[in-house]
Motif scaffolding. Structure first.
Motif, PDB file in Angstrom:
ATOM      1  N   HIS A  94      29.154  44.375  27.580  1.00  0.00           N
ATOM      2  CA  HIS A  94      28.406  44.384  28.840  1.00  0.00           C
ATOM      3  C   HIS A  94      27.278  45.391  28.711  1.00  0.00           C
ATOM      4  CE1 HIS A  94      31.341  47.592  29.387  1.00  0.00           C
ATOM      5  NE2 HIS A  94      30.678  48.063  30.412  1.00  0.00           N
ATOM      6  N   HIS A 112      26.410  48.300  30.164  1.00  0.00           N
ATOM      7  CA  HIS A 112      26.456  49.732  30.496  1.00  0.00           C
ATOM      8  C   HIS A 112      26.149  50.612  29.276  1.00  0.00           C
ATOM      9  CE1 HIS A 112      29.164  48.755  34.179  1.00  0.00           C
ATOM     10  NE2 HIS A 112      27.888  48.495  34.394  1.00  0.00           N
ATOM     11  N   ASP A 140      27.189  53.324  28.001  1.00  0.00           N
ATOM     12  CA  ASP A 140      28.199  53.855  27.071  1.00  0.00           C
ATOM     13  C   ASP A 140      28.663  52.806  26.068  1.00  0.00           C
ATOM     14  OD1 ASP A 140      29.318  52.716  29.418  1.00  0.00           O
ATOM     15  OD2 ASP A 140      31.250  53.672  29.036  1.00  0.00           O
ATOM     16  N   HIS A 141      28.259  51.555  26.250  1.00  0.00           N
ATOM     17  CA  HIS A 141      28.605  50.491  25.289  1.00  0.00           C
ATOM     18  C   HIS A 141      27.396  50.021  24.482  1.00  0.00           C
ATOM     19  CE1 HIS A 141      32.729  49.886  26.880  1.00  0.00           C
ATOM     20  NE2 HIS A 141      32.167  50.522  27.890  1.00  0.00           N
ATOM     21  N   HIS A 159      34.162  43.883  35.692  1.00  0.00           N
ATOM     22  CA  HIS A 159      33.756  45.296  35.661  1.00  0.00           C
ATOM     23  C   HIS A 159      32.244  45.419  35.896  1.00  0.00           C
ATOM     24  CE1 HIS A 159      33.073  49.328  34.030  1.00  0.00           C
ATOM     25  NE2 HIS A 159      32.202  48.790  33.220  1.00  0.00           N
ATOM     26  N   ASP A 165      35.336  46.370  29.317  1.00  0.00           N
ATOM     27  CA  ASP A 165      35.860  47.221  30.385  1.00  0.00           C
ATOM     28  C   ASP A 165      36.624  46.436  31.453  1.00  0.00           C
ATOM     29  OD1 ASP A 165      34.852  49.325  29.034  1.00  0.00           O
ATOM     30  OD2 ASP A 165      33.390  49.949  30.543  1.00  0.00           O
TER      31      ASP A 165
END
Ligand SMILES: [Zn+2]
Length: 309
Positions: A77, A79, A81-82, A155, A174
């Motif tokens: 996805h 975000h 942090d990914h 998420h 997530d």
């Protein structure tokens, strides 16, 4: 500049022949897991970590397998942090994600960094996908089918999972966070419940969540139990005419206090309130995320949520 406490860099754990999880315990905010799938002439990654040094550790570990370079990155996805680590691999690697991920990445930019200014993010360049799809896509990695399926909004709006039928390994992004509090603020509570049913349907034996330890399919039941409590609290809160933050303070984290990042309760309730009060809105419709993040800080008695990245 920073005296922040940091978790160690991630390490690879073999799950099946040519299938590895890059785990960053204990999980929680911005300590995301990744996957490494080795083919005959290179590697497919699933997500790329949040900071430069963590993405470089992922590259060192992955290339240390001796199975060639990273050819393809899949983002579960949009975000940060990914996906922030994408720039360590692409170009030349291709970046594959759901079709909603690119626009969401562009809209969010590097904004995640401002929530935790003490994290050593390192030099990062936003690197959006080069290949996108709407429903599903299968990569052929040698003899192995690597199936990508959109299961959002859950998420986020653009969650995809990576399913390896031969190894019965599911990289769930997530949508499943073993040991961590589920988080649907930017996606959908009802959509997450629907996604869990789809995830159960794959018949996975091993589940690698977007954060937290490797699990089995029991994480789906644990996640569902948490989300059903959220819906119940939200119905009560709406009926009582109180806010998501007030509902959080009245009821607390209940049986889920052992999960990391308990303050996500507030964000989850915001999403659940909206779905109950405005069922006409599209799933995943935007909420003022920085404002809700502030409320999570208030719920934490003024402490910033713990980020060990
Ligand atoms: Zn996320």
């Amino acid at each position: 500049m920073s005296t922040a406490v940091r978790a160690p860099l991630g390490r690879l754990h073999e799950l099946a022949d040519g299938v590895h999880a890059f785990l960053q315990p204990p999980g929680g905010w911005c300590l995301s897991n990744a996957g490494v799938i080795a083919g005959p002439d290179g590697l497919v990654l699933v997500d790329t970590a949040a900071t430069r040094s963590r993405a470089e550790a992922l590259r060192t570990e992955a290339e240390g397998l001796g199975r060639g370079p990273v050819k393809t990155v899949v983002n579960t996805h949009s975000h940060g942090d990914h996906v922030f680590g994408n720039c360590v691999f692409a170009p030349p690697a291709a970046v594959i994600s759901h079709e909603l991920a690119g626009p969401e990445m562009e809209a969010a930019g590097m904004g995640l960094r401002s929530l935790w200014p003490d994290v050593d993010w390192g030099e990062l360049t936003l690197t959006p996908p080069t290949i996108t799809f709407a429903r599903s896509l299968t990569l052929l990695v040698g003899d192995r089918a690597v199936e990508l399926h959109h299961v959002g909004p859950a998420h986020s709006t653009n969650d995809i999972v990576v399913w390896l039928p031969d190894a019965r390994v599911l990289f769930a992004g997530d949508v499943a966070l073993p040991g961590c509090t589920p988080f649907c603020l930017m996606g959908s509570v009802h959509g997450s419940l629907a996604a869990l049913d789809r995830l159960r349907g794959f018949g996975a034996e091993t589940v690698v969540g977007g954060h937290g330890q490797v699990s089995g399919p029991e994480v789906f039941d644990q996640t569902e139990r948490y989300l059903r409590r959220i819906l119940g609290l939200a119905r009560d809160g709406v009926a009582a005419g109180i806010t998501p933050l007030e509902t959080s303070r009245q009821h607390g984290v209940g049986d889920f206090g052992a999960l990391l990042d308990p303050e996500r309760l507030v964000g989850n309730l915001h999403r659940a309130f909206l779905e109950i009060q405005r069922p006409d809105l599209a799933l995943g419709t935007e909420i003022d995320v920085p404002e809700v993040f502030n409320e999570m800080v208030q719920f934490n008695d003024g402490r910033l949520p713990t980020c060990l990245a």
